[in-house]
Design an enzyme around this catalytic site. Structure first.
Site, mmCIF file in Angstrom:
data_model
loop_
_atom_site.group_PDB
_atom_site.id
_atom_site.type_symbol
_atom_site.label_atom_id
_atom_site.label_comp_id
_atom_site.label_asym_id
_atom_site.label_seq_id
_atom_site.Cartn_x
_atom_site.Cartn_y
_atom_site.Cartn_z
ATOM 1 N N ILE A 15 0.816 -1.241 -0.046
ATOM 2 C CA ILE A 15 0.021 0.010 -0.186
ATOM 3 C C ILE A 15 0.855 1.326 0.074
ATOM 4 O O ILE A 15 0.620 2.208 -0.699
ATOM 5 C CB ILE A 15 -0.914 -0.044 1.164
ATOM 6 C CG1 ILE A 15 -1.924 -1.327 1.022
ATOM 7 C CG2 ILE A 15 -1.747 1.115 1.097
ATOM 8 C CD1 ILE A 15 -2.767 -1.646 2.463
ATOM 9 N N ALA A 85 4.327 1.622 7.761
ATOM 10 C CA ALA A 85 5.296 0.296 8.235
ATOM 11 C C ALA A 85 4.554 -0.375 8.991
ATOM 12 O O ALA A 85 4.163 -0.007 10.184
ATOM 13 C CB ALA A 85 6.628 0.835 8.692
ATOM 14 N N SER A 88 2.241 -7.186 8.389
ATOM 15 C CA SER A 88 0.887 -7.273 7.945
ATOM 16 C C SER A 88 0.288 -8.375 7.853
ATOM 17 O O SER A 88 -0.867 -8.318 7.133
ATOM 18 C CB SER A 88 0.908 -6.229 6.599
ATOM 19 O OG SER A 88 1.553 -6.971 5.671
ATOM 20 N N THR A 133 -6.425 -0.972 10.293
ATOM 21 C CA THR A 133 -7.106 -1.868 9.614
ATOM 22 C C THR A 133 -8.747 -2.077 10.258
ATOM 23 O O THR A 133 -8.602 -1.683 11.601
ATOM 24 C CB THR A 133 -6.324 -3.411 9.808
ATOM 25 O OG1 THR A 133 -7.218 -4.400 9.401
ATOM 26 C CG2 THR A 133 -5.807 -3.562 11.227
ATOM 27 N N ASP A 134 -9.483 -2.715 9.568
ATOM 28 C CA ASP A 134 -10.597 -2.977 10.095
ATOM 29 C C ASP A 134 -10.493 -4.306 11.009
ATOM 30 O O ASP A 134 -11.533 -4.414 11.943
ATOM 31 C CB ASP A 134 -11.816 -3.520 8.981
ATOM 32 C CG ASP A 134 -11.418 -4.530 7.981
ATOM 33 O OD1 ASP A 134 -10.205 -4.985 8.032
ATOM 34 O OD2 ASP A 134 -12.270 -4.659 7.038
ATOM 35 N N GLU A 135 -9.522 -5.044 11.106
ATOM 36 C CA GLU A 135 -9.677 -6.116 11.660
ATOM 37 C C GLU A 135 -9.360 -5.686 13.358
ATOM 38 O O GLU A 135 -9.546 -6.907 14.180
ATOM 39 C CB GLU A 135 -8.110 -7.052 11.304
ATOM 40 C CG GLU A 135 -8.163 -7.151 9.997
ATOM 41 C CD GLU A 135 -7.405 -8.369 9.395
ATOM 42 O OE1 GLU A 135 -6.752 -9.128 10.093
ATOM 43 O OE2 GLU A 135 -6.891 -8.234 7.994
ATOM 44 N N TYR A 158 -1.766 -10.113 14.590
ATOM 45 C CA TYR A 158 -1.610 -9.171 14.083
ATOM 46 C C TYR A 158 -2.792 -8.088 14.464
ATOM 47 O O TYR A 158 -2.408 -6.886 14.666
ATOM 48 C CB TYR A 158 -2.033 -9.319 12.705
ATOM 49 C CG TYR A 158 -2.165 -8.132 11.633
ATOM 50 C CD1 TYR A 158 -1.282 -7.366 11.428
ATOM 51 C CD2 TYR A 158 -3.375 -8.288 11.080
ATOM 52 C CE1 TYR A 158 -1.570 -6.361 10.439
ATOM 53 C CE2 TYR A 158 -3.657 -7.142 10.268
ATOM 54 C CZ TYR A 158 -2.685 -6.026 10.046
ATOM 55 O OH TYR A 158 -2.949 -5.052 9.159
ATOM 56 N N SER A 159 -3.937 -8.378 14.519
ATOM 57 C CA SER A 159 -4.991 -7.336 14.765
ATOM 58 C C SER A 159 -4.952 -6.840 16.331
ATOM 59 O O SER A 159 -5.181 -5.618 16.194
ATOM 60 C CB SER A 159 -6.502 -7.883 14.501
ATOM 61 O OG SER A 159 -6.751 -8.953 15.158
ATOM 62 N N ALA A 160 -4.293 -7.710 17.125
ATOM 63 C CA ALA A 160 -4.043 -7.256 18.620
ATOM 64 C C ALA A 160 -3.120 -6.201 18.549
ATOM 65 O O ALA A 160 -3.122 -5.156 19.184
ATOM 66 C CB ALA A 160 -3.835 -8.294 19.389
ATOM 67 N N LYS A 162 -2.230 -4.210 15.797
ATOM 68 C CA LYS A 162 -2.696 -3.099 15.260
ATOM 69 C C LYS A 162 -3.732 -2.311 16.331
ATOM 70 O O LYS A 162 -3.497 -1.118 16.286
ATOM 71 C CB LYS A 162 -3.447 -3.301 13.901
ATOM 72 C CG LYS A 162 -2.487 -3.780 12.962
ATOM 73 C CD LYS A 162 -1.315 -2.766 12.481
ATOM 74 C CE LYS A 162 -2.071 -1.600 11.785
ATOM 75 N NZ LYS A 162 -0.936 -0.766 11.008
ATOM 76 N N ASN A 188 -7.048 -4.905 1.194
ATOM 77 C CA ASN A 188 -6.696 -4.253 -0.090
ATOM 78 C C ASN A 188 -6.302 -5.353 -1.253
ATOM 79 O O ASN A 188 -5.660 -6.304 -0.476
ATOM 80 C CB ASN A 188 -5.392 -3.309 0.145
ATOM 81 C CG ASN A 188 -6.099 -2.011 0.780
ATOM 82 O OD1 ASN A 188 -5.373 -0.985 0.505
ATOM 83 N ND2 ASN A 188 -6.578 -2.063 1.814
ATOM 84 N N LYS A 197 -0.772 -12.957 0.609
ATOM 85 C CA LYS A 197 -2.011 -12.918 0.671
ATOM 86 C C LYS A 197 -2.940 -13.253 -0.110
ATOM 87 O O LYS A 197 -2.374 -13.833 -1.205
ATOM 88 C CB LYS A 197 -2.187 -11.156 0.824
ATOM 89 C CG LYS A 197 -1.308 -10.435 1.779
ATOM 90 C CD LYS A 197 -1.909 -10.362 3.229
ATOM 91 C CE LYS A 197 -0.707 -9.526 4.226
ATOM 92 N NZ LYS A 197 -0.070 -8.497 3.779
ATOM 93 N N LEU A 198 -4.343 -13.550 0.132
ATOM 94 C CA LEU A 198 -4.978 -14.459 -0.496
ATOM 95 C C LEU A 198 -5.021 -14.015 -2.295
ATOM 96 O O LEU A 198 -4.850 -15.018 -2.911
ATOM 97 C CB LEU A 198 -6.546 -14.250 -0.156
ATOM 98 C CG LEU A 198 -7.636 -15.340 -1.087
ATOM 99 C CD1 LEU A 198 -7.417 -16.577 -0.680
ATOM 100 C CD2 LEU A 198 -9.018 -14.663 -0.802
#
Ligand code: NAD
Ligand code: TYD
Length: 353
Positions: A15, A85, A88, A133-135, A158-160, A162, A188, A197-198
């Protein structure tokens, strides 16, 4: 014309490279400094078209190292920070959570300290934009949306990490009055996306006729946004967002993973001149991700109504452009999948495929 110096962290990543390109091209009067440690996810090839621009500079710095961060702030005297940074990838956070604490939490606090120290005598015209992030909101059931009022409930390391970094950004606003804005964006996709990523992983595997590993039953749902639309949202909020506030950014574009992979296979069969249905035969259901969040969905009404931002491309268009980019940039794909990627892929997928 206002002269500004902006430090963009993580500018060599997925990004970040699109944000740097947008700012370098759109604001020739600004000086844009890319601060990046060049981890496995950072790649200066992502920026080769703008590397020679007069208003662009690069500093190789690890944000975990406070003295290095402070030295770069003292050297460039930035008016704005756009902080991307991060470590991710959720799957890597499950195997190495501490890396996420160091970069995402400690690194963010180092940047906040550097900004606070540099700007302490005058916050006028300054902005610390934290990209999140929305996570951080956790997981939704089959209905409902994340709004700016949704309580934080992160599940993955990760989300914790962020969520912790977001809380530190608010804490610096509340405690020291630091002028901040936050954006919390959905998943994204687009050019230069690292193939862990997927979407880029599936594109890479279709090209190479490798199994397409879909976690669990494939019914997990994500809201997808084209990366250039995210960069446009960051530009909008950095310049026009209300200080102290956050904005959710999303694509109004939910897909179950399995449906998305089928669409990707259909588009790729067409582009590669393969019989319809060829790539879908590679789909393989594999062991689920531990703690897998069922569904993310963003309500992006606030950024839309208050700041006039909305996505510019449909998912079908964006996905098609993304696949074209990977088919035209095979050298980039080869470079990033050499070396340590092979070991990562092996350890992540060898037991399940
Ligand atoms: P990425 O993994 O592609 O890139 C991360 C960049 O940060 C790389 O250039 C890397 O070299 C750099 N970096 C990592 N650790 C560093 C350190 N210690 N010091 C300096 N630089 C370091 O990530 P991305 O997908 O481009 O995500 C960028 C930001 O956007 C992250 O903060 C992420 O949480 C957030 N975000 C991502 C998504 C998404 O779908 N990818 C969605 C919403 C928010
Ligand atoms: P990912 O791209 O890792 O983003 P995030 O976990 O941050 O949302 O994963 C998107 C979705 O795709 C998620 O539900 C996990 C799933 N997934 C797979 O099914 N297979 C894979 O190989 C990967 C990487 C992800």
């Amino acid at each position: 014309m206002t002269k500004k110096t902006i430090i963009i962290t993580g500018g060599a990543g997925f990004i970040g490279s699109h944000v740097i390109r947008l700012f370098v091209n759109k604001y020739p009067e600004y000086k844009i400094i890319n601060l990046d440690a060049l981890t496995y996810a950072g790649n200066l090839e992502n920026l080769k078209d703008i590397t020679g621009a007069a208003n662009y500079g690069f500093e190789k710095v690890n944000i975990v190292n406070a003295p290095e961060v402070n030295a770069v702030f003292a050297k460039h005297q930035p008016d704005g920070i756009i902080h991307l940074a991060a470590e991710s990838h959720v799957d890597r956070s499950i195997t190495s959570p501490l890396d996420f604490v160091y970069t995402n939490v400690v690194g963010t606090v180092n940047l906040l300290n550097a900004a606070k120290e540099l700007w302490k005598d005058n916050y006028e015209g300054k902005c610390f934009h934290h990209v999140s992030t929305d996570e951080v909101y956790g997981a939704l059931g089959t209905t409902g949306f994340f709004t700016e009022e949704t309580k934080y409930d992160p599940h993955s390391p990760y989300s914790a990490s962020k969520a912790a970094s977001d809380h530190f950004v608010y804490a610096y606003a509340d405690t020291y009055g630091l002028p901040i804005v936050l954006t919390n964006c959905s998943n994204n996709y687009g050019p230069n996306h690292f193939p862990e990523k997927l979407i880029p992983l599936m594109i890479h595997n279709v090209i190479n006729n490798k199994p397409l590993p879909v976690y669990g039953d494939g019914k997990y749902t994500r809201d997808w946004l084209y990366v250039i639309d995210h960069a446009r949202a960051i530009d909008t909020v950095f310049h026009n967002g209300k200080k102290g506030e956050k904005y959710n950014v999303g694509g109004f574009n939910e897909w179950q993973n399995i449906d998305l992979v089928h669409l990707l296979c259909t588009q790729m069969d067409e582009k590669l001149g393969r019989e319809p249905g060829t790539s879908a035969k590679l789909i393989t259901f594999v062991k689920d991700r531990p703690g897998h969040d069922l569904r993310y969905a963003i309500d992006a009404t606030k950024i839309n109504t208050e700041l006039g931002w909305s996505p510019s491309v449909t998912f079908e268009e964006g996905l098609s452009k993304t696949i074209d980019w990977y088919l035209q940039n095979t050298e980039w794909l080869e470079h990033v999948t050499n070396g340590s990627y092979q070991a990562y892929y092996e350890s992540q997928y060898s037991n399940s495929i």
